[in-house]
Scaffold this motif. Structure first.
Motif: not given
Lengths: 110, 113
Positions: B4-7, B86-90, B107-108
């Motif tokens: 799983v990739t996130q950008t 503001s947070a980490l979005y997974l 995560g972003t």
């Protein structure tokens, strides 16, 4: 209102010894319970799970125990290794709903 | 690419900006999820998609708008966010016939100024 709680934010264990991470939950309708491991700058990685109809599941050095009457589950790691140092999250699911604890940071001391 | 990739991995935006987070899974899964992780709080499930259909929306404010064009891609469109967002979005994915094991992206890290 947290449905899954990990009351110990951190744990330190000597290499070779047993690590025991604990988790409590409130909803008796959960289907599955899971443990995830997280390293810094990475997403959580699935470790082991247990169905609500079982009380123990073992995978190598990792064993999860479920005590439904106490609404408690635990993860045992034995023997603990330095590479096990990470944050461990427990989670509970019912259908597509997942609830996570706040995590326990495990440090295994060489 | 595998898993799983996130950008992007990091994003800083003002409260009036519009931005989008992207997630892609290369595992052949049918279910995809957005989670939010704030400091010292547990992961909070925001949205669930099963076979491109949204099945769960956990009372998320409308300034977060998900989009799932196919089983491999998931977006989170952001507009007029607040600093407390503001947070980490997974992002995560799983086989829809067993939602037990989820595979997470890295995560972003979002900062709203």
């Amino acid at each position: 209102d947290q449905q899954v709680k990990q009351n110990s934010p951190s744990l330190s264990v000597q290499e070779g010894r047993i690590s025991i991470l604990n988790c409590d939950y409130t909803n008796s309708m959960f289907d599955y319970f899971l443990w995830y491991k997280k390293y810094p700058a990475e997403g959580p990685t699935f470790l082991i799970s247990i169905s609500s109809i079982k009380d123990k599941n073992e995978d190598g050095r990792f064993t999860v125990f479920l005590n439904k009457s106490a609404k408690h589950l635990s993860l045992h790691i034995v023997p603990s290794q330095p590479g096990d140092s990470a944050v461990y999250f427990c989670a509970a699911s019912r259908g597509n709903q997942f609830y996570f604890g706040t995590g326990t940071s495990l440090t295994v001391i060489p | 690419e595998t898993g799983v990739t996130q950008t992007p991995r990091h994003l800083v935006m003002g409260m009036t900006n519009k931005k989008s987070l992207k997630c892609e899974q290369h595992l052949g899964h049918n279910a995809m999820y957005w989670y939010k992780q704030s400091a010292k709080k547990p992961l909070e499930l925001m949205f669930v998609y099963n076979f491109k259909e949204q099945t769960e929306n956990n009372s998320v404010p409308s300034r977060f708008s998900p989009e799932c064009p196919n089983s491999s891609h998931l977006f989170l469109h952001l507009h007029t966010l607040q600093p407390e967002d503001s947070a980490l979005y997974l992002c995560a994915s799983s086989q829809s016939d067993w939602a037990g094991e989820q595979f997470f992206g890295p995560g972003t890290r979002l900062t709203v100024l």
